[in-house]
Design an enzyme around this catalytic site. Sequence first.
Site: not given
Ligand code: XIL
Length: 373
Positions: A156, A261
């Site tokens: 990011e 994701e």
């Molecule tokens: C999220 C997790 O799913 C949560 O459990 C945590 O509280 C916050 O992070 N982008 C990413 C992930 O790269 O690491 C994030 O994961 C969601 C957004």
Amino acid sequence: MKTRTISAIIAMIILASTNVSARETLAKATKGKFLMGVAINMQQVNGVNPVETDLIANEFSAVVAENCMKPQPTHPQENKYVWDDADKFVAFGEKNKQTVTGHCLIWHSQIGRWMFVNDSGKDVSPEVLKERMRQHIYAVVGRYKGRVKGWDVVNEAFEDNGTYRKSKFYQILGKDFIKYAFQFAHEADPNAELYYNDYNVETPAKCDAIVQLVKELKAAGCRIDAVGSQSHMHMVNPTLEATETSFKKLKAAGVHILITEWDVSILPSPYDGANISASFKYSKEMDPYRDGVPADVQQKWNKRVLDMFGLFLKYSDVVDRVTVWGLNDAGTWLNGFPIRGRMDYPLLFDRKNQRKSVVDEMIKMAQKTKVKK
Ligand code: XIL
């Protein structure tokens, strides 16, 4: 004769029952096309609910840690590393013969503030930050050298409009922090694949900025294998067209693509991004499906999942992995993001760990797709 017939019947019954437990899975159906991954939490690694742990082991060919390998949990203070959870997670993937991805090395979120400040609380110099990045990356990548297939090296770094996020890394080191991270990761494990990962990669300005970054990294002699598109999706956005356009641009830039994701929120949303610090006020209108999802809405969600999955398959020459961000709807981070306390239904297994019917359709689609690799 009679005994033989009886034995044959018994054999058939045994075969039939094993077939049920060895049902078709996404992992099997996508074999040779792309890896099918899932993000997992420590309860699942620790086997708190054996049903979940079994599903993860059987239905997926790759795993990534939802939290335990991030900068804050692994490196909470300058001279303190905590490995217990990450060690268990990596061993879990190995035990199940799954491909293990490291998520993530350099990110503005979930990182100890200590990284950026000196003893008097002021920003550290560029040299100090660069050295701290090196130590962090060497420690984490070095520890799992040869066991983690690839790393989300930087997560990011861009805003949706394609400008650099004004993170502490950027403020102190400028955009070169990305190059340094890739260099350090490669030094720590020359055989590991290296990825740049972001959300809203489908947004044209952001995609163009990522393509430019890929070119600059390659020109600087850095290894970059793939761009990870987080793919936190909603019911309308990103469109299929925008997603395909982003695939075409990345493919033309000479990198592979990972869907890192994936989830498809069924809820109305005040925000299309995935910056985890975003937060909005709860209201009942924004949480409409507490008593279940109406059939027509479910149909739309199914179609959206299938459309996207079809696109991933269409590009399976360059899409190396499709990872869902969580096993089931009970555990999805979207129940708390970007509004706390809602009930979302974005994943492939429901709150009772039942596989959703859409998965059968996905499996059929994958089986029909010719192996492209
Ligand atoms: C999220 C997790 O799913 C949560 O459990 C945590 O509280 C916050 O992070 N982008 C990413 C992930 O790269 O690491 C994030 O994961 C969601 C957004």
